[in-house]
Design a protein around this motif. Structure first.
Motif, PDB file in Angstrom:
ATOM      1  N   MET A   1    -108.257 -25.490   1.488  1.00  0.00           N
ATOM      2  CA  MET A   1    -107.850 -26.835   1.091  1.00  0.00           C
ATOM      3  C   MET A   1    -106.334 -26.875   1.022  1.00  0.00           C
ATOM      4  N   THR A   2    -105.715 -27.659   1.885  1.00  0.00           N
ATOM      5  CA  THR A   2    -104.251 -27.710   1.943  1.00  0.00           C
ATOM      6  C   THR A   2    -103.680 -28.664   0.897  1.00  0.00           C
ATOM      7  N   GLN A   3    -104.394 -29.692   0.537  1.00  0.00           N
ATOM      8  CA  GLN A   3    -103.887 -30.658  -0.429  1.00  0.00           C
ATOM      9  C   GLN A   3    -104.003 -30.085  -1.839  1.00  0.00           C
ATOM     10  N   HIS A   4    -103.000 -30.334  -2.665  1.00  0.00           N
ATOM     11  CA  HIS A   4    -103.009 -29.842  -4.035  1.00  0.00           C
ATOM     12  C   HIS A   4    -104.180 -30.465  -4.796  1.00  0.00           C
ATOM     13  N   PRO A   5    -104.903 -29.682  -5.617  1.00  0.00           N
ATOM     14  CA  PRO A   5    -106.054 -30.239  -6.340  1.00  0.00           C
ATOM     15  C   PRO A   5    -105.678 -31.388  -7.268  1.00  0.00           C
ATOM     16  N   GLY A   6    -104.442 -31.366  -7.800  1.00  0.00           N
ATOM     17  CA  GLY A   6    -104.016 -32.478  -8.648  1.00  0.00           C
ATOM     18  C   GLY A   6    -103.929 -33.781  -7.881  1.00  0.00           C
ATOM     19  N   ASN A   7    -103.465 -33.719  -6.634  1.00  0.00           N
ATOM     20  CA  ASN A   7    -103.388 -34.931  -5.817  1.00  0.00           C
ATOM     21  C   ASN A   7    -104.781 -35.474  -5.509  1.00  0.00           C
ATOM     22  N   ILE A   8    -105.725 -34.575  -5.286  1.00  0.00           N
ATOM     23  CA  ILE A   8    -107.096 -35.020  -5.016  1.00  0.00           C
ATOM     24  C   ILE A   8    -107.681 -35.696  -6.243  1.00  0.00           C
ATOM     25  N   CYS A   9    -107.427 -35.133  -7.421  1.00  0.00           N
ATOM     26  CA  CYS A   9    -107.902 -35.766  -8.663  1.00  0.00           C
ATOM     27  C   CYS A   9    -107.370 -37.191  -8.783  1.00  0.00           C
ATOM     28  N   HIS A  10    -106.088 -37.370  -8.529  1.00  0.00           N
ATOM     29  CA  HIS A  10    -105.493 -38.694  -8.668  1.00  0.00           C
ATOM     30  C   HIS A  10    -105.998 -39.651  -7.584  1.00  0.00           C
ATOM     31  N   ASP A  11    -106.267 -39.135  -6.400  1.00  0.00           N
ATOM     32  CA  ASP A  11    -106.859 -39.983  -5.361  1.00  0.00           C
ATOM     33  C   ASP A  11    -108.259 -40.445  -5.773  1.00  0.00           C
ATOM     34  N   LEU A  12    -108.999 -39.557  -6.434  1.00  0.00           N
ATOM     35  CA  LEU A  12    -110.331 -39.933  -6.920  1.00  0.00           C
ATOM     36  C   LEU A  12    -110.246 -41.008  -8.003  1.00  0.00           C
ATOM     37  N   LEU A  13    -109.262 -40.878  -8.888  1.00  0.00           N
ATOM     38  CA  LEU A  13    -109.101 -41.883  -9.943  1.00  0.00           C
ATOM     39  C   LEU A  13    -108.734 -43.241  -9.353  1.00  0.00           C
ATOM     40  N   LYS A  14    -107.875 -43.236  -8.332  1.00  0.00           N
ATOM     41  CA  LYS A  14    -107.533 -44.497  -7.663  1.00  0.00           C
ATOM     42  C   LYS A  14    -108.762 -45.118  -7.023  1.00  0.00           C
ATOM     43  N   ALA A  15    -109.569 -44.286  -6.382  1.00  0.00           N
ATOM     44  CA  ALA A  15    -110.782 -44.795  -5.746  1.00  0.00           C
ATOM     45  C   ALA A  15    -111.748 -45.352  -6.782  1.00  0.00           C
ATOM     46  N   ALA A  16    -111.830 -44.711  -7.953  1.00  0.00           N
ATOM     47  CA  ALA A  16    -112.721 -45.183  -9.008  1.00  0.00           C
ATOM     48  C   ALA A  16    -112.271 -46.537  -9.537  1.00  0.00           C
ATOM     49  N   ARG A  17    -110.959 -46.686  -9.724  1.00  0.00           N
ATOM     50  CA  ARG A  17    -110.449 -47.991 -10.190  1.00  0.00           C
ATOM     51  C   ARG A  17    -110.722 -49.077  -9.156  1.00  0.00           C
ATOM     52  N   ALA A  18    -110.521 -48.744  -7.880  1.00  0.00           N
ATOM     53  CA  ALA A  18    -110.767 -49.720  -6.816  1.00  0.00           C
ATOM     54  C   ALA A  18    -112.237 -50.103  -6.732  1.00  0.00           C
ATOM     55  N   ALA A  19    -113.116 -49.178  -7.121  1.00  0.00           N
ATOM     56  CA  ALA A  19    -114.552 -49.457  -7.069  1.00  0.00           C
ATOM     57  C   ALA A  19    -115.043 -50.218  -8.292  1.00  0.00           C
ATOM     58  N   GLY A  20    -114.168 -50.393  -9.292  1.00  0.00           N
ATOM     59  CA  GLY A  20    -114.550 -51.187 -10.456  1.00  0.00           C
ATOM     60  C   GLY A  20    -114.804 -50.421 -11.726  1.00  0.00           C
ATOM     61  N   ALA A  21    -114.464 -49.152 -11.777  1.00  0.00           N
ATOM     62  CA  ALA A  21    -114.673 -48.364 -12.991  1.00  0.00           C
ATOM     63  C   ALA A  21    -113.716 -48.794 -14.093  1.00  0.00           C
ATOM     64  N   ASP A  22    -114.190 -48.825 -15.330  1.00  0.00           N
ATOM     65  CA  ASP A  22    -113.330 -49.105 -16.476  1.00  0.00           C
ATOM     66  C   ASP A  22    -112.441 -47.900 -16.797  1.00  0.00           C
ATOM     67  N   ALA A  23    -112.995 -46.714 -16.645  1.00  0.00           N
ATOM     68  CA  ALA A  23    -112.278 -45.473 -16.924  1.00  0.00           C
ATOM     69  C   ALA A  23    -112.928 -44.370 -16.095  1.00  0.00           C
ATOM     70  N   ALA A  24    -112.214 -43.284 -15.933  1.00  0.00           N
ATOM     71  CA  ALA A  24    -112.748 -42.183 -15.126  1.00  0.00           C
ATOM     72  C   ALA A  24    -111.981 -40.906 -15.390  1.00  0.00           C
ATOM     73  N   ASP A  25    -112.640 -39.779 -15.119  1.00  0.00           N
ATOM     74  CA  ASP A  25    -111.920 -38.512 -15.051  1.00  0.00           C
ATOM     75  C   ASP A  25    -112.440 -37.728 -13.854  1.00  0.00           C
ATOM     76  N   ALA A  26    -111.613 -36.846 -13.340  1.00  0.00           N
ATOM     77  CA  ALA A  26    -111.943 -36.082 -12.146  1.00  0.00           C
ATOM     78  C   ALA A  26    -111.528 -34.632 -12.334  1.00  0.00           C
ATOM     79  N   ILE A  27    -112.317 -33.740 -11.766  1.00  0.00           N
ATOM     80  CA  ILE A  27    -112.019 -32.320 -11.842  1.00  0.00           C
ATOM     81  C   ILE A  27    -112.177 -31.706 -10.464  1.00  0.00           C
ATOM     82  N   VAL A  28    -111.256 -30.822 -10.111  1.00  0.00           N
ATOM     83  CA  VAL A  28    -111.320 -30.097  -8.841  1.00  0.00           C
ATOM     84  C   VAL A  28    -111.286 -28.609  -9.147  1.00  0.00           C
ATOM     85  N   LEU A  29    -112.237 -27.884  -8.591  1.00  0.00           N
ATOM     86  CA  LEU A  29    -112.318 -26.435  -8.723  1.00  0.00           C
ATOM     87  C   LEU A  29    -112.151 -25.815  -7.344  1.00  0.00           C
TER      88      LEU A  29
END
Length: 448
Positions: A1-29
């Protein structure tokens, strides 16, 4: 995985907000590991793996849903968020779910002081194989050893990053190096086996292959001629190798999730005596180079040193946010989670007050009884604390080891057992659970 896991977490949070989530958290291992096993002087198995997994939890009011994936493509992240939001809309309401308040989040997520990652170069597969072969050879050199069932060495590097819509973002890298050996003595129906092993954050801290192989072999040979002990009520000395299991049962009963469900034999034990006076149990997630150390928990809350038991008295439960809310308390910063599961409470590094007597001194005090070095199976009633386990080890007469024993059962009640423990002074201080050998008087022993 070339992309930093922190960037992927933040991309997931953006996607969650765009999908209508009130709140979200993301974890990458993200992790990579290599392991080898040898047998009869040759490589038997080798494995290398690299993996990256991510999990997303979304919240719609008091409803939550979790999804996980190993697909990091932007379109996959978008679909993942949309699926999670759709699932949350159909989920039952949970009044106790929710993210941490931003004011309570860990402010300093620096991990330098914890020293969780060895900066030296990872060992090569050849180096791992040579360590495993050396352990096997050392075991086979001990008289009475008939074979080595396996000798294994491994190395792993793992990265974790957690981010949430409440503003938390943090991660760290952890390394681990291991070496183990299982030796067998005797032949046919008279075969006995035992093991030794070590696992450390730093390669340089690992015990030598020669020592690990030799100890595994000597332990296996010492079990030759094992027989069932007599049935009755006797003192039982839990060897330091397995004594931490008793503290594990105590911590399971202190788990906030179990307490909130009423499924704990300690549910009414807060503020009461659970260990002998003078003994304390300390949880410290900030010990350098130890596997249970971490700067924050799985909900972004700071971890901290705490007295679980002080002078024998239980001072608090082990809590994540959900169990704390159910009990009307505050989280102790003990949340853990995987990519496909919600947070749940778990304990970190534990240390029990050591005694002043050696294991040999405790054997003298017990006169006649059982020294347990290995246990199999487990029947623990979480509601009553009734305890029953298969055991093997050595029979003690006149304070000295008389002969090896196996195929016996030890039984009692955890509430009573823990109140009677007498600790030795032999705990290995580099382990995540620092627990010495423990003597308990008057346990039920079923043998012949």
């Amino acid at each position: 995985m070339t992309q930093h896991p922190g960037n992927i977490c933040h991309d997931l949070l953006k996607a969650a907000r765009a999908a209508g989530a009130d709140a979200a958290d993301a974890i990458v291992l993200q992790g990579s590991s290599v392991s080898v096993e040898v047998r009869k002087g040759a490589l038997e198995h080798a494995e290398r793996s690299e993996d990256a997994d991510l999990g997303l939890r979304v919240l719609l009011g008091q409803r939550q849903a979790l999804v996980s994936s190993s697909d990091m493509r932007p379109e996959a992240l978008r679909m993942m968020a949309e699926r999670a939001v759709a699932m949350a809309r159909e989920a039952p309401a949970d009044p106790f779910c929710g993210l941490a308040d931003a004011s309570n989040l860990a402010a300093d997520v620096s991990v330098d002081a914890l020293d969780l990652a060895d900066p030296s170069d990872p060992p090569s597969p050849e180096a791992l194989m040579q360590d495993a072969l050396a352990a096997e050879a050392a075991a086979m050199a001990v008289d009475g050893v008939s074979q080595v069932s396996d000798a294994a060495a491994g190395y792993g590097e793992h990265r974790v990053h957690l981010a949430a819509s409440n503003g938390f973002s943090g991660g760290y890298t952890r390394t681990g190096r291991s070496l183990s050996c299982v030796a067998i003595s005797g032949t046919g129906t008279g075969m006995e086996r035992d093991y030794d092993g070590d696992s450390r954050t730093y390669q340089s801290d690992l015990r030598s292959a020669a020592e690990i192989g030799r100890l595994a072999a000597e332990r296996a040979v010492s079990l030759q001629g094992a027989r069932k002990p007599q049935t009755g009520t006797f003192p039982v000395l839990f060897d330091e190798r397995i004594s931490s299991s008793l503290i594990g049962h105590l911590m399971a009963a202190c788990n906030g999730s179990s307490v909130a469900r009423g499924a704990s034999w300690l549910k009414d034990g807060l503020g009461k005596q659970v260990l002998p006076e003078g003994l304390s149990l300390i949880e410290d997630p900030h010990r350098p180079r130890v596997s249970g150390s971490r700067p924050f928990d799985a909900e972004g809350l700071p971890t901290r040193r705490r007295l679980v038991v002080e002078n024998g008295v239980l001072t608090g439960w082990t809590l994540d946010l959900a169990s704390a809310r159910k009990l009307g308390m505050a989280s102790t910063g003990n949340a853990t989670r995987g990519v496909s599961s919600p947070p749940s409470p778990s304990s970190w590094n534990l240390s029990l007050t050591q005694g002043t007597a050696s294991r040999a001194d405790l054997m003298q005090d017990m006169s006649a009884g059982l020294l347990v070095t290995s246990m199999i199976g487990s029947t623990i009633n979480p509601n009553t604390g009734d305890y029953s386990r298969g055991a093997s080890g050595f029979w003690v007469e006149n304070g000295e080891i008389a002969y090896p024993v196996n195929e016996c059962t030890i039984a009692g009640n955890l509430r009573d057992m823990l109140l009677r423990i007498i600790p030795a002074d032999d705990a290995r201080t580099y382990l995540s659970r620092v627990v010495p050998s423990l003597l308990i008087e008057g346990m039920t022993l079923a043998g012949n």
